[in-house]
Design an enzyme around this catalytic site. Structure first.
Site, short mmCIF file in Angstrom:
data_model
loop_
_atom_site.label_atom_id
_atom_site.label_comp_id
_atom_site.label_asym_id
_atom_site.label_seq_id
_atom_site.Cartn_x
_atom_site.Cartn_y
_atom_site.Cartn_z
N HIS A 91 32.33 34.58 46.46
CA HIS A 91 33.34 33.51 46.53
C HIS A 91 33.59 33.05 47.97
O HIS A 91 34.71 32.69 48.33
CB HIS A 91 34.67 33.95 45.91
CG HIS A 91 34.58 34.27 44.44
ND1 HIS A 91 34.83 33.34 43.46
CD2 HIS A 91 34.26 35.41 43.80
CE1 HIS A 91 34.68 33.90 42.26
NE2 HIS A 91 34.32 35.16 42.45
N ASN A 164 38.71 32.91 36.97
CA ASN A 164 37.49 32.10 37.03
C ASN A 164 37.60 30.94 36.05
O ASN A 164 38.52 30.90 35.21
CB ASN A 164 36.27 32.95 36.63
CG ASN A 164 35.73 33.79 37.78
OD1 ASN A 164 36.09 33.58 38.95
ND2 ASN A 164 34.86 34.73 37.46
N TYR A 378 39.79 44.58 46.17
CA TYR A 378 40.24 43.40 46.91
C TYR A 378 40.97 43.78 48.20
O TYR A 378 40.75 43.16 49.24
CB TYR A 378 41.11 42.51 46.01
CG TYR A 378 40.28 41.78 44.98
CD1 TYR A 378 39.60 42.47 43.98
CD2 TYR A 378 40.13 40.41 45.02
CE1 TYR A 378 38.81 41.82 43.06
CE2 TYR A 378 39.35 39.74 44.10
CZ TYR A 378 38.69 40.45 43.11
OH TYR A 378 37.91 39.80 42.20
FE1 HDE Z 1 36.16 39.28 42.32
N1 HDE Z 1 36.04 39.76 44.28
N2 HDE Z 1 35.45 41.10 41.81
N3 HDE Z 1 36.16 38.77 40.33
N4 HDE Z 1 36.86 37.47 42.77
C1 HDE Z 1 36.38 38.98 45.31
O1 HDE Z 1 37.68 39.70 47.09
C2 HDE Z 1 35.34 42.15 42.65
C3 HDE Z 1 35.82 39.57 39.28
C4 HDE Z 1 37.28 36.51 41.90
O2 HDE Z 1 39.54 32.81 46.55
C5 HDE Z 1 36.36 39.70 46.63
O3 HDE Z 1 38.91 38.83 48.75
C6 HDE Z 1 34.94 43.34 41.93
C7 HDE Z 1 36.24 39.00 38.04
C8 HDE Z 1 37.72 35.34 42.63
O4 HDE Z 1 39.76 34.55 47.87
C9 HDE Z 1 35.95 41.13 46.26
C10 HDE Z 1 34.82 42.95 40.62
C11 HDE Z 1 36.83 37.82 38.37
C12 HDE Z 1 37.56 35.68 43.98
C13 HDE Z 1 35.83 41.01 44.76
C14 HDE Z 1 35.16 41.55 40.56
C15 HDE Z 1 36.77 37.69 39.80
C16 HDE Z 1 37.03 37.01 44.03
C17 HDE Z 1 35.58 39.06 47.72
C18 HDE Z 1 34.41 43.78 39.45
C19 HDE Z 1 37.42 36.76 37.42
C20 HDE Z 1 37.85 34.79 45.16
C21 HDE Z 1 36.57 38.64 48.78
C22 HDE Z 1 35.08 45.02 39.33
C23 HDE Z 1 38.55 37.23 36.68
C24 HDE Z 1 39.27 34.96 45.64
C25 HDE Z 1 37.85 39.04 48.25
C26 HDE Z 1 39.55 34.03 46.78
C27 HDE Z 1 36.76 37.70 45.21
C28 HDE Z 1 35.53 42.09 44.02
C29 HDE Z 1 35.09 40.81 39.35
C30 HDE Z 1 37.29 36.53 40.46
C31 HDE Z 1 34.70 41.66 46.91
C32 HDE Z 1 34.70 44.70 42.56
C33 HDE Z 1 36.08 39.60 36.65
C34 HDE Z 1 38.24 34.05 42.05
O5 HDE Z 1 36.93 42.04 46.61
#
Ligand code: HDE
Length: 711
Positions: A91, A164, A378
């Site tokens: 993202h 999402n 996060y």
């Molecule tokens: Fe994320 N995800 N994600 N994700 N995600 C990040 O956090 C992560 C998941 C989503 O505009 C990171 O600050 C893991 C689902 C959005 O700043 C990180 C898992 C959904 C954004 C991270 C998921 C999301 C992130 C990267 C599985 C939809 C952008 C930078 C366990 C519900 C937020 C950060 C923004 C961002 C980890 C799965 C949505 C790496 C470990 C499911 C919208 O922490």
């Protein structure tokens, strides 16, 4: 725009729809206004020393070497050297805006959260939209799921709804997330492709991991190439909990739906836009908000009583599943509006730190194993991205309510804590700050007392094992043209996969298990035999769910739709006046596009200012095209750019209005007339029809014919 066209509250089409932006001087003033927050202030060093010369470094003689002593140069360069921070691992490419959320009446039946139960409060919010795969500088219009993260700055603390634009995810357990992300990211040996899933490692992984089938289906549908960010839906994906004032908990799934309706690009447009305007989505959002066309969403919830947890043919804790609205309808609980652009992209959009673990009393988690891993990830990622544990003190992350605790020091500490007791219990500071029990008014957060009883075990629940029936439900619920786009998308993506066994596995072992027709069509395009596995299919409890098709979300109006009006010398200025007045009434955006940026002359020698050149503002950035009337058909026929404009708009299924003798162009360009080609002398006679076509966005019936038009 010339003065003749400016009466009747008409405004510059380029500047949008607000009358106060009616000329270039005004536009320049506004651009300048955003320029600086330091007007009338002297230039200083970071230590506050006024700087007398910012043009020359300190040298030994005018041609001499630069002196190490130059603290002004050193400070400036050192700061510059450290201007970048690590981008988000996923993202990374995003755009954000401010707004507010307002609850509807009656939500106390589900939750005690103050911001959801008091309709008189407007809770400030910040939204960040993003793509998943590409880096910070990648194109906006790639095929990808869009992140839709909302930070609610509530009076009880920050609540982050990090969702999402698809309601399901690719993996069921957080331990698979790094594998999934490594597979989708550019391949490690040559860092290709940027922003795309059309490559071997992605399809290798998803064809081996069938739990991804449903989310991949969403990624191959039109949802993954949105027309703009104002017209995407958002989903919380996981099942969360609401907790009411009596500590009763219920399961909840969050959905948010745009008032603007849903609309998508066509694939050819998405690819072209990635080159012609990589900032297409970010520009659109910024301009819409600047023009007062504030996008709005309605927040809704699906509520499931605790006792109904096991009454579905899927597991509520499985993030690869939706609850079809036919089984549990959505209850609207509030709305949110985006009405203010950021002042500084880095300080706000880049530094905002979301975390699904940021919740407030009235909300709680479930044991969804994907959600559980996110609760850790996060905050952890912010430590390397934002440099330390005090990122909550950065202005964009700071709660609007007071916060006190005994956490101290650390990198980038902005607070000067007073007092001698930074521990609890203490008798020196009267034991402050103290805990507030949940039962008190505005009480403290207490986790919902879920009963847990089980073995410590690394195993996937059997209830998570059906991977195909909801992927099938999604495909079966799409309109015919949407299904065709899914077939096209799988075909395109898999055609880019170099290893035949990966293509075969995806078609024969994944698609064939979802839908035989889908698999056969893709198989035929790729030259792959497809087994008929229908007999193995487990049907979902329903066959079709209406709201899965984007066709179920046609907007009421055409606010923010963009119309290109192509003009040449001798254009009928009266027509332009009519079109502009109509667009103001409809809150649509009209741009008058000329062959060059120089003004053109109207039929009565009026000087008509351009809103942009046809070459620089291509048809792919508009929703409809009007070719204006005027005694200039020969000039148009000699203009390859205009002809290409019309052909491309036709190919992309856009409504096109041919005014006056421009109807002749249909013949000349060999275009088949249809309900989306409007031929008229007077714009007023087609205005309503154009509006209806714009609401529905594209002329889908034209799709088969349009395939014959070269891209
Ligand atoms: Fe994320 N995800 N994600 N994700 N995600 C990040 O956090 C992560 C998941 C989503 O505009 C990171 O600050 C893991 C689902 C959005 O700043 C990180 C898992 C959904 C954004 C991270 C998921 C999301 C992130 C990267 C599985 C939809 C952008 C930078 C366990 C519900 C937020 C950060 C923004 C961002 C980890 C799965 C949505 C790496 C470990 C499911 C919208 O922490």
């Amino acid at each position: 725009m010339n003065d003749d066209l400016k009466d009747n509250n008409t405004k510059s089409a380029l500047a949008g729809n607000t009358p106060d932006k009616s000329n270039q001087t005004e536009k320049t003033r506004q651009l300048d206004q955003a320029r600086s927050d330091a007007t009338d202030e002297a230039l200083t060093t970071n230590q506050g020393v006024k700087i007398a010369d910012n043009q020359n470094s300190l040298k030994a003689g005018v041609r001499g070497s630069t002196l190490l002593e130059d603290f002004i140069l050193r400070e400036k360069i050192t700061h510059f050297d450290h201007e970048r921070i690590p981008e988000r691992i996923v993202h990374a490419r995003g755009v954000g805006a401010h707004g507010y959320f307002q609850a509807y009446e009656g939500n106390e039946r589900f939750t005690k959260a103050g911001f959801l139960t008091d309709p008189s409060i407007q809770t400030p919010i910040f939204v960040r939209f993003s793509t998943v795969q590409g880096p910070r500088g990648s194109a906006d219009t790639v095929r990808d799921i869009r992140g839709f993260a909302i930070k609610f700055y509530t009076q009880e603390g920050n609540f982050d709804l990090v969702g999402n634009n698809a309601p399901v995810f690719f993996v069921q357990d957080g331990i698979k997330f790094p594998d999934f992300v490594h597979a989708v990211k550019p391949e490690p040996h040559r860092e290709i492709p940027t922003g795309a899933t059309a490559h071997d490692t992605f399809w290798d992984f998803v064809s081996l991991v069938p739990e991804s089938a449903h989310a991949v289906m969403w990624a191959m549908s039109d949802r993954a190439i949105p027309r703009n960010l104002r017209s995407i839906q958002g989903f919380g994906v996981h099942t969360f909990r609401f907790v009411d004032a009596h500590e009763k908990a219920r399961f909840v799934k969050f959905h948010w739906t745009p008032k603007q309706g849903l609309s998508a690009l066509v694939w050819d447009e998405a690819q072209k836009l990635a080159g012609k305007d990589p900032d297409f989505h970010r520009r659109d959002l910024y301009e819409a908000i600047e023009q007062g066309l504030y996008p709005e969403w309605e927040l809704g919830v699906q509520i499931v009583e605790e006792e109904d947890e096991m009454s579905f043919d899927f597991d509520l804790l499985d993030p690869t599943k939706i609850i079809p609205e036919e089984l549990v309808p959505i209850t609207p609980i509030g709305k949110f509006v985006l009405n203010r652009n950021v002042d500084n992209f880095f300080a706000e959009t880049e530094q905002i730190a979301f975390c699904p673990g940021h919740i407030v009393p009235g909300l709680d988690f479930t044991n969804d194993p994907l959600l559980q891993a996110r609760l850790f990830s996060y905050t952890d990622t912010q430590l390397s991205r934002l440099g330390g544990p005090n990122f909550h003190q950065i202005p964009i992350n700071k709660p609007v309510c007071p916060f006190h605790n005994n956490q101290r020091d650390g990198i980038h500490q902005h607070q000067i804590h007073k007092g001698q007791a930074s521990y609890q219990p203490n008798s020196i500071d009267n034991n402050w700050p103290i805990e507030i029990p949940a039962a008190a008014q505005n009480g403290g957060f207490e986790s919902y007392q879920e009963r847990i009883d089980g073995h410590k075990i690394r195993q996937r629940s059997e209830s998570f094992s059906d991977h195909f029936s909801q992927a099938r439900l999604y495909y079966q619920s799409l309109a015919a043209h949407e299904q065709k786009h899914v077939v096209d998308a799988y075909t395109f993506e898999l055609s880019k996969v170099q290893r035949p066994h990966i293509r075969e596995r995806e078609v024969q072992e994944v698609l064939a298990n979802i839908d035989t027709d889908l698999a056969k069509q893709v198989g035929q395009n790729l030259g792959i035999e497809v087994p008929d596995l229908k007999e193995n299919f487990k049907q979902a409890s329903i066959e079709k769910s209406e709201k899965l098709s984007m066709q179920a979300f046609i907007p009421e109006d055409i606010q923010g739709r963009k119309i290109a009006v192509l003009i040449h010398d001798k254009v009928n200025a009266e027509t332009l006046r009519t079109i502009i007045n109509w667009s103001i009434q409809e809150n649509a955006i009209v741009h008058l596009l000329t062959p060059m940026l120089a003004p053109v002359k109207g039929s009565r020698d009026e000087v008509i200012t351009s809103d942009g050149m046809q070459k620089a503002e291509p048809s792919i950035i508009y929703d409809a095209v009007v070719i204006a009337d005027g005694d200039n058909l020969d000039a148009v026929l000699a203009d390859g750019v205009t002809k290409h404009y019309l052909l491309e708009a036709y190919k992309h299924l856009k409504p096109i209005v041919f005014l006056g003798n421009k109807a002749e162009l249909l013949d000349q360009l060999d275009l088949v007339p249809d309900e989306g080609t409007l031929l008229q002398d007077d714009f007023r006679h087609v205005a309503e029809k154009l509006k209806q076509l714009l609401r529905h966005h594209r002329v889908w019936a034209r799709e088969a014919v349009a395939e014959a038009i070269p891209a």
